[in-house]
Design a protein around this motif. Structure first.
Motif, short mmCIF file in Angstrom:
data_model
loop_
_atom_site.label_atom_id
_atom_site.label_comp_id
_atom_site.label_asym_id
_atom_site.label_seq_id
_atom_site.Cartn_x
_atom_site.Cartn_y
_atom_site.Cartn_z
N ASP A 174 5.10 -2.30 -5.60
CA ASP A 174 6.00 -1.47 -6.40
C ASP A 174 6.06 -1.99 -7.83
OD1 ASP A 174 6.45 -0.22 -3.99
OD2 ASP A 174 8.30 -1.33 -3.59
N ARG A 175 6.47 -1.12 -8.72
CA ARG A 175 6.61 -1.53 -10.12
C ARG A 175 7.76 -2.51 -10.27
NH1 ARG A 175 6.74 2.86 -14.84
NH2 ARG A 175 4.51 2.39 -14.79
N ASP A 176 7.49 -3.60 -10.98
CA ASP A 176 8.51 -4.60 -11.29
C ASP A 176 9.22 -4.18 -12.57
OD1 ASP A 176 9.89 -6.96 -12.21
OD2 ASP A 176 8.63 -8.14 -10.85
N THR A 177 10.51 -3.87 -12.47
CA THR A 177 11.25 -3.36 -13.63
C THR A 177 11.37 -4.40 -14.74
OG1 THR A 177 13.33 -3.97 -12.56
CG2 THR A 177 12.54 -1.72 -12.23
N GLU A 178 11.43 -5.68 -14.38
CA GLU A 178 11.55 -6.72 -15.40
C GLU A 178 10.24 -6.93 -16.15
OE1 GLU A 178 12.99 -10.26 -13.64
OE2 GLU A 178 14.93 -9.40 -13.01
N LEU A 179 9.10 -6.93 -15.42
CA LEU A 179 7.82 -7.17 -16.06
C LEU A 179 7.31 -5.95 -16.83
CD1 LEU A 179 5.99 -9.16 -13.24
CD2 LEU A 179 7.11 -10.07 -15.27
N SER A 180 7.62 -4.77 -16.31
CA SER A 180 7.11 -3.55 -16.95
C SER A 180 8.04 -3.01 -18.02
CB SER A 180 6.87 -2.48 -15.89
OG SER A 180 8.10 -2.07 -15.29
N GLY A 181 9.33 -3.35 -17.93
CA GLY A 181 10.30 -2.82 -18.88
C GLY A 181 10.68 -1.38 -18.60
N LYS A 182 10.32 -0.87 -17.41
CA LYS A 182 10.63 0.52 -17.04
C LYS A 182 11.32 0.52 -15.69
CE LYS A 182 6.55 2.15 -19.53
NZ LYS A 182 5.26 2.85 -19.44
N GLY A 186 5.42 4.54 -11.58
CA GLY A 186 4.50 3.45 -11.28
C GLY A 186 4.38 3.15 -9.80
N GLY A 187 3.67 2.08 -9.50
CA GLY A 187 3.43 1.66 -8.12
C GLY A 187 2.08 2.11 -7.61
N ILE A 188 1.47 1.28 -6.76
CA ILE A 188 0.14 1.55 -6.20
C ILE A 188 0.16 1.20 -4.72
CG2 ILE A 188 -2.33 1.00 -6.35
CD1 ILE A 188 -1.75 -0.07 -9.20
N CYS A 189 -0.54 1.99 -3.93
CA CYS A 189 -0.62 1.67 -2.50
C CYS A 189 -2.00 2.03 -1.96
CB CYS A 189 0.48 2.37 -1.70
SG CYS A 189 0.17 4.10 -1.34
N PHE A 190 -2.36 1.33 -0.89
CA PHE A 190 -3.58 1.62 -0.13
C PHE A 190 -3.18 1.86 1.32
CE2 PHE A 190 -5.58 -0.87 -3.57
CZ PHE A 190 -6.62 -0.03 -3.90
N TYR A 191 -3.75 2.91 1.92
CA TYR A 191 -3.71 3.11 3.37
C TYR A 191 -5.12 2.81 3.89
CZ TYR A 191 0.87 5.45 3.32
OH TYR A 191 2.21 5.74 3.19
N ILE A 192 -5.24 1.81 4.75
CA ILE A 192 -6.54 1.40 5.29
C ILE A 192 -6.66 1.89 6.73
CG2 ILE A 192 -8.08 -0.52 5.74
CD1 ILE A 192 -7.46 -0.08 2.79
N ASN A 193 -7.72 2.61 7.02
CA ASN A 193 -7.95 3.14 8.36
C ASN A 193 -8.16 1.99 9.34
OD1 ASN A 193 -9.03 4.46 10.70
ND2 ASN A 193 -9.62 6.18 9.42
N SER A 194 -7.36 1.97 10.41
CA SER A 194 -7.45 0.89 11.39
C SER A 194 -8.78 0.90 12.15
CB SER A 194 -6.29 1.01 12.40
OG SER A 194 -5.04 0.90 11.74
N GLY A 195 -9.45 2.05 12.18
CA GLY A 195 -10.76 2.11 12.82
C GLY A 195 -11.88 1.59 11.94
N TRP A 196 -11.58 1.40 10.66
CA TRP A 196 -12.58 0.87 9.73
C TRP A 196 -12.41 -0.63 9.50
CZ3 TRP A 196 -11.87 -0.55 4.32
CH2 TRP A 196 -13.07 -0.86 3.66
N CYS A 197 -11.16 -1.08 9.34
CA CYS A 197 -10.93 -2.48 9.02
C CYS A 197 -9.52 -2.90 9.41
CB CYS A 197 -11.15 -2.70 7.52
SG CYS A 197 -10.85 -4.38 6.95
#
Length: 343
Positions: A174-182, A186-197
């Motif tokens: 998640d976006r850090d409000t202190e480091l980003s100033g906002k 923001g924020g980034i996520c990955f969903y990884i298929n359990s059948g792949w890895c």
């Protein structure tokens, strides 16, 4: 393979369906030629003869009603030829992506590179119902190895359990409000298929006013000898960010990861807005050529071998970014090499 009288036959000599069709075509061509020969031999009495003057004046003496209807004026014929040529060129360009998608359907998660869906979702929680429906009903989506989403608009009060998708593992930052100033976005996520890895490690994350990045290291169940593992990098560069500074920081992070993981393939994904990683790292090629927001290409995918074909999909909910399906087109070096046989 053993044939008649105990003789050993090469398996490559076994007729295939294509060979049978070719043999049938040759047979019918020979039969047609034989028919023409017999007709010419026994129907000589019906031959007609013409003088040179009659042949030269045949157009002026033949009634217009006897001319074939498919003969068109030269301009119309030229227009048809040009249109057909353009159609052939466009079909040839689409062929690579279609063949790659067919291969992805055939092999599922056992492809040289992971199939990926990428999107700027503009708030993830209000799109979970649609994502769960896609996982249950859409074959391309449910069999994809990786889902990458930017601008999730999440905070620490929302647990991972509220964001789960069946068959996928969630990794988020998640976006850090202190480091980003906002305070939001923001924020980034990955969903990884359990059948792949199942072997996934978070190796780096960064948050600043100009750049958000998220690095994960994946060791899939099935991978070719060319790549021991994959490093997926999620990136979000805000519209008001210092683009050059963001590109410089991201390039330094990638170079550092490449030095510590020399046998891994690096795949960089995300919303770059005005940024272009190729300006800092020319060896990385951008694979997304279709507009992702109105007429602009804001969402990018970078690899060192231009290994993906981008297919635009319908946007999630009311997001102003289309979802992009990244279909692997990379071919193994082993398959590109000419095979030699000892005699």
């Amino acid at each position: 393979m053993t044939g008649f009288c105990g003789l050993t036959l090469d398996s490559n000599l076994v007729p295939t369906k294509m060979a049978l069709r070719m043999a049938a075509s040759v047979f019918w061509c020979m039969l047609f030629c034989l028919t023409l020969l017999v007709n010419s031999a026994f129907c000589c009495s019906t031959w007609s003869s013409f003088t040179r003057d009659e042949l030269m004046n045949i157009r002026s003496t033949t009634p217009a009603a006897l001319f074939p209807t498919f003969l068109l004026p030269s301009m119309e014929l030229l227009d048809i030829l040009v249109t057909g040529a353009l159609t052939f060129v466009h079909a040839a360009k689409r062929r690579r992506g279609k063949c790659a998608l067919v291969s992805l359907h055939r092999h599922g998660t056992r492809t040289p590179l992971p199939g990926i869906f990428l999107s700027n979702v503009v708030s993830l929680p209000n799109k979970l119902d649609e994502l769960q429906l896609l996982v249950g009903r859409n074959r391309d989506f449910s069999s994809s190895s990786v889902l990458c989403f930017t601008e999730m608009w999440l905070c620490g009060s929302i647990p991972d359990s509220a964001l789960q998708l069946a068959g996928f593992q969630l990794f988020r930052v998640d976006r850090d409000t202190e480091l980003s100033g906002k305070t939001k976005s923001g924020g980034i996520c990955f969903y990884i298929n359990s059948g792949w890895c199942n072997d996934v490690t978070v190796i780096r994350q960064h948050c600043s006013p100009d750049l958000e990045s998220f690095f994960i290291h994946c060791k899939p169940f099935y991978s070719h000898r060319e790549f021991a593992s994959f490093i997926l990098i999620g990136v979000y560069i805000p519209p008001q960010a210092d683009t050059q500074e963001a590109q410089r920081m991201l390039a330094n992070q990638i170079l550092c990861v490449e030095r510590t993981n020399p046998d891994s393939l690096v795949i960089v994904l995300g919303d770059f807005n005005k940024g272009n990683l190729s300006h800092e790292l020319p060896k990385y090629t951008q694979s997304i050529k279709c507009p992702t927001r109105e007429d602009s290409i804001l969402d990018h995918c970078y690899t060192q071998n231009n290994a993906y074909h981008a297919v635009p999909r319908t946007a999630l909910g009311h997001s102003d970014h289309v979802m992009v399906h990244l279909v692997p087109t990379y071919r193994q070096k082993l398959k590109l090499c000419r095979q030699w046989r000892s005699t």
